[in-house]
Motif scaffolding. Structure first.
Motif, short mmCIF file in Angstrom:
data_model
loop_
_atom_site.label_atom_id
_atom_site.label_comp_id
_atom_site.label_asym_id
_atom_site.label_seq_id
_atom_site.Cartn_x
_atom_site.Cartn_y
_atom_site.Cartn_z
N ALA A 13 0.83 -1.28 -0.12
CA ALA A 13 -0.05 0.01 -0.04
C ALA A 13 0.79 1.28 0.00
CB ALA A 13 -0.85 0.04 1.19
N ALA A 14 2.02 1.25 0.80
CA ALA A 14 2.85 2.13 0.99
C ALA A 14 3.48 2.74 -0.57
CB ALA A 14 3.97 2.29 1.89
N GLU A 15 3.96 1.53 -1.11
CA GLU A 15 4.43 1.80 -2.52
C GLU A 15 3.58 2.16 -3.56
OE1 GLU A 15 7.70 1.52 -3.64
OE2 GLU A 15 8.37 0.86 -1.83
N LEU A 16 2.15 1.84 -3.39
CA LEU A 16 1.23 2.27 -4.48
C LEU A 16 0.89 3.83 -4.11
CD1 LEU A 16 -1.20 -0.75 -3.97
CD2 LEU A 16 -0.02 0.07 -6.24
N LEU A 17 0.96 4.24 -2.97
CA LEU A 17 0.76 5.54 -2.60
C LEU A 17 2.11 6.39 -2.94
CD1 LEU A 17 -0.42 5.72 1.08
CD2 LEU A 17 -1.76 6.65 -0.84
N LEU A 18 3.22 5.82 -2.92
CA LEU A 18 4.27 6.65 -3.56
C LEU A 18 4.54 6.74 -5.09
CD1 LEU A 18 7.39 7.51 -3.04
CD2 LEU A 18 8.20 5.20 -3.11
N LEU A 19 3.95 5.52 -5.49
CA LEU A 19 3.73 5.35 -7.22
C LEU A 19 2.81 6.34 -7.77
CD1 LEU A 19 5.13 4.09 -9.50
CD2 LEU A 19 3.13 2.43 -9.36
N ARG A 20 1.72 6.58 -6.90
CA ARG A 20 0.51 7.46 -7.18
C ARG A 20 0.99 9.08 -7.50
NH1 ARG A 20 -4.99 6.88 -4.14
NH2 ARG A 20 -4.87 4.86 -5.10
N TYR A 21 1.68 9.32 -6.42
CA TYR A 21 2.30 10.82 -6.11
C TYR A 21 3.57 11.05 -6.70
CZ TYR A 21 -1.91 11.21 -3.59
OH TYR A 21 -3.22 10.94 -2.84
N SER A 22 4.06 10.23 -7.35
CA SER A 22 5.44 10.34 -8.05
C SER A 22 5.28 11.02 -9.48
CB SER A 22 6.10 8.92 -8.22
OG SER A 22 5.48 8.19 -9.26
N ARG A 23 6.32 11.34 -10.12
CA ARG A 23 6.26 12.22 -11.23
C ARG A 23 5.44 11.57 -12.33
NH1 ARG A 23 12.22 14.00 -13.06
NH2 ARG A 23 10.76 14.58 -14.77
N ASP A 25 5.44 12.06 -15.50
CA ASP A 25 6.32 11.54 -16.90
C ASP A 25 7.27 10.45 -16.56
OD1 ASP A 25 7.87 13.04 -15.19
OD2 ASP A 25 8.65 14.45 -16.80
N GLY A 26 7.34 9.70 -15.47
CA GLY A 26 8.39 8.76 -15.32
C GLY A 26 7.75 7.33 -15.73
N LEU A 27 8.60 6.56 -15.43
CA LEU A 27 8.27 4.84 -15.79
C LEU A 27 7.23 4.49 -14.46
CD1 LEU A 27 8.23 2.15 -17.23
CD2 LEU A 27 10.29 1.90 -15.92
#
Length: 238
Positions: A13-23, A25-27
């Motif tokens: 869940a923490a990784e999903l949140l990090l991915l959701r709010y990451s840039r 234009d990234g992968l």
């Protein structure tokens, strides 16, 4: 105190949140190794349903040895890794048609998904074969579990739909043998009223790649026993 399964869920869940709010234009790629680790089967189902039904605008790649997850991942999205090769299960790569995919989506449950993880597969049509074959294998000192062989009871004559999972599209010629899925598949079939058509179909379609079909000489497995040296024991058992 939280168990390891709960901690794994929190970490995902923490990784999903990090991915959701990451840039943006990234992968946007999430890799999960053996997601089933320490998770109760019901928790596995809830998690895979989340990934199946939630649009996170990201790609998720996961590895698994779980038959629970294997039965819930859409077949079109599944890849089998075998002998350093990767075999996509999408319609462009297997001999399954769209009707087969819809059928398997409904009926390929956890009791059948073990075929994705087996070294060899025996497809049977009924409960008698499903119960007796492992016992016979033990008697002749060839226990199926030692050879990584799974029995898949399809409960009907729908074995073709399951067998086509293992057949690569356009690769029946032996010159493509290196591209075949290296999992031997045996189909045990009763001899029914359509046996003539079935035998013709076998000669033209079903002794190909690593899939072979074996038809009973006398109608069903029970008839085979009655025609064998086991007749006396079989009648006594009945």
């Amino acid at each position: 105190k939280s168990g390891l399964g709960s901690l794994n869920l929190l970490y995902i869940a923490a990784e999903l949140l990090l991915l959701r709010y990451s840039r943006k234009d990234g992968l946007r790629l999430l890799l999960i190794e053996e997601m089933e680790a320490h998770l109760h089967p019901q928790a596995q189902l809830r998690l895979i349903e989340y990934f199946n039904n939630t649009d996170n605008k990201q790609q998720v790649i996961l590895t698994t040895h779980s038959i629970t997850l294997g039965s819930k991942i859409p077949l079109e999205n599944l890849f089998i890794c075998k002998n350093n090769k990767v075999f996509p299960m999408g319609h462009n790569d297997t001999q399954l048609n769209q009707g087969d995919y819809k059928f398997l989506e409904r009926f390929l449950d956890a009791t059948k998904a073990n075929l994705f993880f087996a070294r060899g597969v025996i497809i049977v049509e009924g409960d008698a074969e499903n119960i007796l074959l492992p016992t016979i294998a033990e008697i002749i000192n060839k226990p199926l579990h030692e050879y990584g062989i799974s029995i898949v009871n399809v409960g009907s004559t729908a074995y073709k739909r399951y067998a086509k999972i293992f057949l690569r599209k356009g690769k029946d010629d032996k010159k493509y043998k290196d591209e075949w899925l290296d999992i031997p598949v045996s189909i045990l079939s009763d001899k029914d009223k359509n046996d003539v058509d079935k035998i013709v179909d076998i000669k033209t379609q079903w002794n190909k790649q690593n899939v072979q079909i074996f038809i009973s000489k006398h109608k069903t497995l029970e008839y085979e026993f009655l025609e064998s040296s086991l007749k006396e024991y079989f009648i006594r058992a009945m």
